[in-house]
Each structure stands twice: as structure tokens, then as C-alpha cells.
Enzyme design. Structure first.
Site, PDB file in Angstrom:
ATOM      1  N   ALA A   1       0.980  -1.285   0.075  1.00 23.45           N
ATOM      2  CA  ALA A   1       0.045   0.195  -0.137  1.00 23.45           C
ATOM      3  C   ALA A   1       0.862   1.089   0.011  1.00 23.45           C
ATOM      4  O   ALA A   1       1.841   1.249   0.883  1.00 23.45           O
ATOM      5  CB  ALA A   1      -0.989   0.013   1.215  1.00 23.45           C
ATOM      6  N   LYS A   2       0.498   2.394  -0.973  1.00 26.24           N
ATOM      7  CA  LYS A   2       1.318   3.437  -0.933  1.00 26.24           C
ATOM      8  C   LYS A   2       0.559   4.384  -0.151  1.00 26.24           C
ATOM      9  O   LYS A   2      -0.279   5.145  -0.532  1.00 26.24           O
ATOM     10  CB  LYS A   2       1.301   3.892  -2.192  1.00 26.24           C
ATOM     11  CG  LYS A   2       2.213   5.033  -2.654  1.00 26.24           C
ATOM     12  CD  LYS A   2       2.481   5.448  -4.099  1.00 26.24           C
ATOM     13  CE  LYS A   2       3.494   6.651  -4.261  1.00 26.24           C
ATOM     14  NZ  LYS A   2       4.825   6.662  -3.834  1.00 26.24           N
TER      15      LYS A   2
END
Ligand code: PPE
Length: 306
Positions: free
Chosen positions: A158-159
Site C-alpha cells: 500500500a502506498k
């Protein structure tokens, strides 16, 4: 430079840059609860072209899903259109696009479910990320004294905004010590990535990059460079990279949307190869910059013309 000017798509409509504001009690400000993307749009003779738009939007949707931040307004079709609209609205030829989804103002405390999901897409003109000469001469980096988090702590696929607090420790340390960037190791002591870039190692004609299990963000530029390198006939292997492999590499380079393909000239003051951009890095860079400029055939379908 267009930073600070222009129009931002903010929760469904365009507003002036200065009006894109949030409340002090925005959940994301206190707890890092945001997910975002960075996308580049390049100037070509057929007009502006966005690089790997669908892949970026898909990764954003994945980041939002991991953090249970999905919302009926947020889908591939709408988001990709908004990114195109932001480039058009600002009449950019080339720019960096920053979509962001965050938990807004709706209550304090760790339970985020009462906070609204908010969404915005900004864009501005952004030149070479690691400095003017970096793309040609390479950057000087140090191995960070900080590690990336263990796999079951902060999910790196996940960014998320919160992940970047670790990256800031890495970057600040590097800058204060006179380096351009830091390379961070994972919780097992293997090479992970740069503060905001993936890393590639060239050794004896082969190309290596840490696997997604090494606490990396699986970069879209990384993916593209793997395809480019294979197209050029190189073998690319994703595998654990021990720290000392950095010191005896023939070539090293960073990849990222912002950093593009940036050679590394030294690590911990040890020159990489001859201490300048190596020939394989140069070939990959050349291919990459030709594709994004649309002067080479877009055989992988990476460009979306605005
Ligand atoms: N690792 C990290 C931690 C990272 O932030 C990036 C992108 C990458 C790898 C490369 O991913 P990709 O862009 O998909 O190839 N970093 C973004 C943020 C830079 C910033 O300072 O902000 C970017 O390059 O857009």
C-alpha cells in the site's frame, strides 16, 4: 514552475490551488491515514502523454482497499478520467500528477470509520527529482541507519501516507550527512529500496532487484525497467540483495516515477564501478526516455495521450 498555482480536482470539482484546504482535525493529518500516487505526464510531439496511468490508478485502488478506504465514487474509470482532466484543466505539456485519498474530518481517535473518505488530484511541473545532474552523473547515497518495518507491521504494497514517515527518517539522515539519498535495508538486513525509489544492481552483465517481500513498494517504473531490460536481452532476477553486494556492484540505479532512472555513483563513499553512470544503466535510461517521449514505439502500451 507551476507549484502553488493552477487548479486542483478536490472532492469532485476543480478549485484554485489556494482553496484546496482541509480542517485541522483531518484524520490523516493525525494518524497518517491517506493513500496516494505519483504519476508522470510527458511532453511528446503528439501532445502530453501519461505514463502507465491504469497501473497507477489500480495501485491506488489497491492501497485504498488494504486500508478499507473504498468509496462508491472511487473507481478505475472515474479516477483515470480525473487524472486526464487535471492535465487538461491546467494546460500542462508535462507534469507530475498526485492523486490522494484520505480520511477526513469526522472525529478523533483510532477508529476511523466516522471520518469521510476524501479524494483529490493535484498536478504541477516537477523536474529531475534527485537534482539536475543526477540523471547523467549519478547520485551519492548512504545506507540508512534506519530499517524498513517488518512485513506484518506497515504493509508496503500500500502506498500509504504513514509509510513515508520512515522514508523521511531515511531521507533526512542522508541529506544532513551530505548525501543525495539513502538506501534502506529490510528487517532481515537485506537491501530494500531508496526513500522513494526502487533499486537495481548490475553485476557481471546480469540485473538484480529486491523482491516484493523485501518491504519495497512494487514500483511501476521498476516493472517497466524489468520489461525494458528483458527487451534489450538482459536477464533480470528478483532476489534478496545483501548490503555488501552494493559495494561490489558494477552498476546501481534507482527507479521511480519522480526519480525516473537515476544512476548511483557511490554508496557509503565507495564508488560504484567507475563511480559514474554505467553502460547498462545508460542503455536502459535511453530506452525509458525514448518511450516516454514517444520517439520509440510504445510496444507495451504504456502511454495515454491526453
Ligand atoms: N519505493 C517507494 C518507497 C516510493 O515512494 C516510490 C515512488 C517507488 C518505490 C517507485 O515507485 P513507482 O513510482 O511506482 O515507480 N515514490 C513516489 C513519491 C516521491 C515523492 O517524493 O513524493 C514517486 O516517485 O512518485
Amino acid at each position: 514552475m507551476s507549484w502553488g498555482k493552477g487548479r486542483i480536482w478536490f472532492n469532485g470539482k476543480f478549485v484554485d490551488w489556494k482553496d484546496a484546504q482541509v480542517h485541522l482535525m483531518t484524520h490523516a493529518l493525525h494518524y497518517g491515514s491517506s493513500v496516494f500516487e505519483g504519476i508522470r505526464c510527458y511532453n511528446t510531439k503528439k501532445g502530453p502523454a501519461i505514463f502507465r496511468l491504469d497501473e497507477h490508478v489500480k495501485r491506488l485502488l489497491g492501497s485504498a482497499k488494504i486500508y478499507r478506504m473504498t468509496d462508491e465514487r472511487i473507481n478505475l474509470k472515474t479516477l483515470r478520467q480525473v487524472c486526464i482532466d487535471v492535465v487538461r484543466e491546467n494546460k500542462f505539456q508535462s507534469c507530475y500528477i498526485r492523486p490522494i485519498i484520505w480520511r477526513g474530518y469526522g472525529g478523533i481517535g483510532l477508529n476511523p470509520f466516522n471520518c469521510p473518505i476524501e479524494i483529490a488530484v493535484a498536478a504541477w511541473e516537477w523536474g529531475a527529482y534527485l537534482g539536475k545532474d543526477a540523471l547523467e552523473k549519478g547520485v551519492n547515497v548512504r545506507v540508512a541507519s534506519w530499517n524498513r518495518a517488518a512485513p506484518n507491521t506497515y504493509p508496503t504494497l500500500a502506498k500509504a501516507g504513514g509509510n513515508y514517515i520512515n522514508s523521511q527518517l531515511v531521507k533526512m539522515e542522508a541529506v544532513l550527512d551530505g548525501y543525495d539519498e539513502g538506501i534502506v535495508l529490510d528487517s532481515n538486513g537485506y537491501v530494500s529500496e531508496g526513500s522513494g525509489e526502487n533499486l537495481f544492481v548490475v553485476k557481471d552483465g546480469g540485473i538484480f532487484t529486491p523482491p516484493s517481500s523485501a518491504a519495497i513498494l512494487p514500483g511501476i517504473t521498476r516493472h517497466s525497467v524489468i520489461q525494458i531490460a528483458r527487451d534489450l536481452g538482459y536477464e533480470v532476477v528478483k532476489k534478496q540483495v545483501p548490503r555488501e553486494a552494493l559495494y561490489i556492484a558494477d552498476e546501481l540505479f534507482f527507479t521511480g516515477t519522480a526519480a525516473e532512472v537515476t544512476p548511483i555513483a557511490s554508496v557509503d563513499k565507495i564508488p560504484v564501478g567507475e563511480g559514474k553512470r554505467g553502460p547498462i544503466t545508460a542503455r536502459i535510461q535511453e530506452y525509458f526516455f525514448e518511450v516516454v517521449a514517444a520517439t520509440r514505439e510504445d510496444k507495451f502500451g504504456w502511454l495515454t495521450f491526453v
